[in-house]
Motif scaffolding. Structure first.
Motif, mmCIF file in Angstrom:
data_model
loop_
_atom_site.group_PDB
_atom_site.id
_atom_site.type_symbol
_atom_site.label_atom_id
_atom_site.label_comp_id
_atom_site.label_asym_id
_atom_site.label_seq_id
_atom_site.Cartn_x
_atom_site.Cartn_y
_atom_site.Cartn_z
ATOM 1 N N ILE A 12 0.842 -1.201 0.000
ATOM 2 C CA ILE A 12 0.000 0.000 0.000
ATOM 3 C C ILE A 12 0.877 1.251 0.000
ATOM 4 C CG2 ILE A 12 -1.635 1.348 1.393
ATOM 5 C CD1 ILE A 12 -2.880 -1.347 2.237
ATOM 6 N N HIS A 13 1.950 1.201 0.775
ATOM 7 C CA HIS A 13 2.903 2.315 0.772
ATOM 8 C C HIS A 13 3.469 2.534 -0.626
ATOM 9 C CE1 HIS A 13 7.109 3.929 1.809
ATOM 10 N NE2 HIS A 13 6.263 4.928 1.923
ATOM 11 N N ARG A 14 3.801 1.463 -1.318
ATOM 12 C CA ARG A 14 4.338 1.583 -2.679
ATOM 13 C C ARG A 14 3.292 2.107 -3.650
ATOM 14 N NH1 ARG A 14 7.825 -4.083 -3.301
ATOM 15 N NH2 ARG A 14 9.110 -3.785 -1.434
ATOM 16 N N TYR A 15 2.055 1.643 -3.514
ATOM 17 C CA TYR A 15 0.977 2.136 -4.384
ATOM 18 C C TYR A 15 0.785 3.644 -4.199
ATOM 19 C CZ TYR A 15 -0.367 -2.828 -4.796
ATOM 20 O OH TYR A 15 -0.386 -4.181 -5.015
ATOM 21 N N LEU A 16 0.773 4.083 -2.946
ATOM 22 C CA LEU A 16 0.597 5.508 -2.664
ATOM 23 C C LEU A 16 1.766 6.315 -3.215
ATOM 24 C CD1 LEU A 16 -0.735 5.335 1.022
ATOM 25 C CD2 LEU A 16 -2.045 5.947 -1.020
ATOM 26 N N ALA A 17 2.983 5.798 -3.030
ATOM 27 C CA ALA A 17 4.156 6.504 -3.542
ATOM 28 C C ALA A 17 4.118 6.589 -5.069
ATOM 29 C CB ALA A 17 5.439 5.790 -3.078
ATOM 30 N N GLY A 18 3.660 5.517 -5.721
ATOM 31 C CA GLY A 18 3.526 5.545 -7.181
ATOM 32 C C GLY A 18 2.492 6.565 -7.630
ATOM 33 N N SER A 19 1.378 6.650 -6.905
ATOM 34 C CA SER A 19 0.350 7.647 -7.234
ATOM 35 C C SER A 19 0.886 9.056 -7.071
ATOM 36 C CB SER A 19 -0.874 7.444 -6.329
ATOM 37 O OG SER A 19 -1.410 6.152 -6.481
ATOM 38 N N SER B 72 3.960 9.968 -7.449
ATOM 39 C CA SER B 72 4.868 10.214 -8.576
ATOM 40 C C SER B 72 4.099 10.662 -9.815
ATOM 41 C CB SER B 72 5.675 8.945 -8.888
ATOM 42 O OG SER B 72 6.463 8.566 -7.785
ATOM 43 N N LEU B 73 2.927 10.069 -10.032
ATOM 44 C CA LEU B 73 2.106 10.471 -11.180
ATOM 45 C C LEU B 73 1.597 11.900 -11.013
ATOM 46 C CD1 LEU B 73 0.047 7.195 -11.797
ATOM 47 C CD2 LEU B 73 2.019 8.049 -13.090
ATOM 48 N N LEU B 74 1.199 12.268 -9.808
ATOM 49 C CA LEU B 74 0.759 13.645 -9.562
ATOM 50 C C LEU B 74 1.899 14.631 -9.804
ATOM 51 C CD1 LEU B 74 -1.521 13.611 -6.370
ATOM 52 C CD2 LEU B 74 -2.168 14.132 -8.719
ATOM 53 N N ILE B 75 3.093 14.270 -9.370
ATOM 54 C CA ILE B 75 4.245 15.155 -9.561
ATOM 55 C C ILE B 75 4.588 15.261 -11.041
ATOM 56 C CG2 ILE B 75 6.732 15.344 -9.128
ATOM 57 C CD1 ILE B 75 6.120 14.271 -6.289
ATOM 58 N N LEU B 76 4.414 14.172 -11.791
ATOM 59 C CA LEU B 76 4.608 14.228 -13.244
ATOM 60 C C LEU B 76 3.616 15.195 -13.876
ATOM 61 C CD1 LEU B 76 5.972 13.184 -15.823
ATOM 62 C CD2 LEU B 76 4.309 11.290 -15.832
ATOM 63 N N ALA B 77 2.374 15.176 -13.402
ATOM 64 C CA ALA B 77 1.362 16.110 -13.909
ATOM 65 C C ALA B 77 1.733 17.554 -13.582
ATOM 66 C CB ALA B 77 -0.006 15.767 -13.309
ATOM 67 N N GLN C 112 14.345 9.177 -4.831
ATOM 68 C CA GLN C 112 13.546 8.511 -3.808
ATOM 69 C C GLN C 112 13.169 7.093 -4.235
ATOM 70 O OE1 GLN C 112 13.592 9.241 -0.652
ATOM 71 N NE2 GLN C 112 11.398 9.263 -0.335
ATOM 72 N N ALA C 113 12.831 6.939 -5.507
ATOM 73 C CA ALA C 113 12.489 5.608 -6.012
ATOM 74 C C ALA C 113 13.682 4.661 -5.878
ATOM 75 C CB ALA C 113 12.035 5.693 -7.463
ATOM 76 N N LEU C 114 14.873 5.165 -6.188
ATOM 77 C CA LEU C 114 16.077 4.348 -6.036
ATOM 78 C C LEU C 114 16.319 3.988 -4.572
ATOM 79 C CD1 LEU C 114 18.497 6.188 -8.498
ATOM 80 C CD2 LEU C 114 17.440 3.948 -8.821
ATOM 81 N N LEU C 115 16.122 4.966 -3.696
ATOM 82 C CA LEU C 115 16.298 4.709 -2.261
ATOM 83 C C LEU C 115 15.275 3.683 -1.757
ATOM 84 C CD1 LEU C 115 16.997 8.327 -0.971
ATOM 85 C CD2 LEU C 115 18.613 6.410 -0.944
ATOM 86 N N GLY C 116 14.058 3.757 -2.292
ATOM 87 C CA GLY C 116 13.042 2.774 -1.921
ATOM 88 C C GLY C 116 13.466 1.369 -2.308
ATOM 89 N N MET C 117 14.047 1.241 -3.498
ATOM 90 C CA MET C 117 14.545 -0.064 -3.940
ATOM 91 C C MET C 117 15.718 -0.521 -3.070
ATOM 92 S SD MET C 117 16.174 -1.103 -7.653
ATOM 93 C CE MET C 117 17.529 0.075 -7.440
ATOM 94 N N TRP C 118 16.670 0.389 -2.803
ATOM 95 C CA TRP C 118 17.840 0.030 -1.999
ATOM 96 C C TRP C 118 17.458 -0.302 -0.558
ATOM 97 C CZ3 TRP C 118 20.731 4.881 -4.160
ATOM 98 C CH2 TRP C 118 21.158 4.605 -5.459
ATOM 99 N N THR C 119 16.403 0.328 -0.055
ATOM 100 C CA THR C 119 15.936 0.010 1.299
ATOM 101 C C THR C 119 15.629 -1.479 1.421
ATOM 102 O OG1 THR C 119 15.043 2.217 1.690
ATOM 103 C CG2 THR C 119 14.103 0.432 2.982
ATOM 104 N N VAL C 120 15.032 -2.032 0.370
ATOM 105 C CA VAL C 120 14.694 -3.463 0.378
ATOM 106 C C VAL C 120 15.909 -4.317 0.049
ATOM 107 C CG1 VAL C 120 13.256 -5.236 -0.703
ATOM 108 C CG2 VAL C 120 12.296 -2.985 -0.211
ATOM 109 N N THR C 121 16.613 -3.983 -1.034
ATOM 110 C CA THR C 121 17.724 -4.828 -1.476
ATOM 111 C C THR C 121 18.896 -4.799 -0.508
ATOM 112 O OG1 THR C 121 18.610 -3.021 -2.843
ATOM 113 C CG2 THR C 121 17.075 -4.565 -3.899
ATOM 114 N N MET C 122 19.064 -3.698 0.226
ATOM 115 C CA MET C 122 20.140 -3.608 1.209
ATOM 116 C C MET C 122 19.664 -3.936 2.615
ATOM 117 S SD MET C 122 22.321 -0.306 -0.087
ATOM 118 C CE MET C 122 23.052 -0.288 -1.734
ATOM 119 N N LYS C 123 18.469 -4.500 2.700
ATOM 120 C CA LYS C 123 17.943 -5.061 3.943
ATOM 121 C C LYS C 123 17.904 -4.051 5.098
ATOM 122 C CE LYS C 123 17.616 -9.008 1.864
ATOM 123 N NZ LYS C 123 16.285 -9.498 1.423
#
Length: 331
Positions: A74-81, A83-88, A114-125
């Motif tokens: 849900i956190h990822r869905y909200l963050a993706g939404s 990102s779309l608003l910021i693109l607009a 931020q998107a990269l940090l979100g990915m690294w948060t998971v991959t870097m445990k």
């Protein structure tokens, strides 16, 4: 959608994303989905049957916790939404030139990072330096959106002139001390040091002899299979907590004195911002004390994150108007 409405929606969504991230972190759900951006190679949280049938080779040994995994997704869905608003907002900035382009491009750059940090948060445990950077990135996103909003306000809606240069400097100092406090708070949270001290006002026992600044504030903490629940010693965590608490006292003095200085002004809009600042400050101090007294209940801990956000937005509002009006006066 009108520009100001779009920015307002983005601010509210950014606020929600940050608090949802805090709730996810405090619920220990940050590694509930071991991959990114999917969850066990699914766009939604899979069932245990789907996990065994389709992805057991990729995630051998992982235990699916659906409730926690849904928090993360849900956190990822909200963050993706968001990102779309910021693109607009970017598209409107390029086509209609309504929002400041420099701020808008800066916002887009922060969101990409931020998107990269979100990915690294998971991959870097949940490596603390990465998690804290991700947290601060969220604060940067909402701060830039707030500044874009303030720039969109008409001049006759802005705060009236504040002639005292001392208020400008005091406001800048207040913002600086608050940012340092937010960084310390993020470091406390990501290193699971919030309960390292269980007494007030400082810490229990002979804490001075247990300070370990070298380990406490080292950005690199060695290689570990996972950083969940922290890897630092109890002395290092206590050091982090004490620094956060002592600097909170400094921040309270700086912001409190600024609030009373604003309240002493004759202009109503300036005085009103002082009331808001004092109110948010008292609320945040109360939440911090309750976190210690009640052993970090998740609702109060999330509210403490919200209080920090409100203080930051309040200080940005004060600085923006005080410095802008001061600049207009000099001209």
């Amino acid at each position: 959608m009108k520009s100001r409405l779009l920015i307002g929606c983005a601010i509210l969504l950014a606020f929600t994303v940050i608090l949802m991230g805090a709730y996810t972190r405090l619920s220990n759900a940050g590694l509930s989905c071991p991959d990114w951006p999917k969850c066990y190679d699914h766009l939604t949280v899979p069932t245990q049957t789907q996990l065994l049938q389709n992805t057991h080779r990729l995630f051998l040994g992982d235990v699916l916790q659906p409730e926690k995994a849904w928090l993360e997704m849900i956190h990822r869905y909200l963050a993706g939404s968001l990102s779309l608003l910021i693109l607009a907002i970017l598209i409107q900035s390029l086509t209609k030139r309504i929002t400041p382009r420099l701020l808008t491009w800066g916002l887009v750059a922060v969101v990409v990072f931020q998107a990269l940090l979100g990915m690294w948060t998971v991959t870097m445990k949940l490596m603390p330096i990465v998690v804290m950077s991700h947290l601060l990135g969220g604060y940067c996103v909402i701060s830039l959106l707030w500044l874009i909003h303030l720039n969109s306000i008409k001049r006759n809606e802005a705060m009236e002139h504040c002639s005292a240069v001392v208020i400008q400097r005091h406001a800048a100092l207040g913002l600086f001390t608050l940012v340092i406090q937010i960084i310390l708070g993020g470091w406390t949270s990501t290193n699971y040091a919030a309960l390292a001290c269980t007494s007030l006002p400082i810490c229990q026992g002979n804490w001075i002899n247990h300070l370990d600044f070298t380990q406490a504030f080292s950005p690199l903490q060695g290689l570990h299979k996972s950083y969940e629940f922290g890897v630092l010693s109890s002395d290092a965590r206590m050091t982090i907590h004490i620094c956060h608490r002592i600097w909170a006292m400094v921040t309270s003095c700086v912001l409190g004195s600024l609030a009373f200085r604003l309240l002493s002004q004759q202009v109503y809009t300036i005085k009103k911002s002082g009331y808001w600042l004092l109110g948010f400050l008292c609320l945040q101090i109360s939440l911090g004390v309750m976190n210690v007294l009640f052993q970090l209940p998740i609702g109060i801990a999330v509210a403490h994150n919200a209080g920090a956000l409100m203080l930051l937005l309040c200080m940005l509002y004060i600085n923006f108007h005080v410095w802008r009006q001061g600049g207009q006066h000099e001209q």
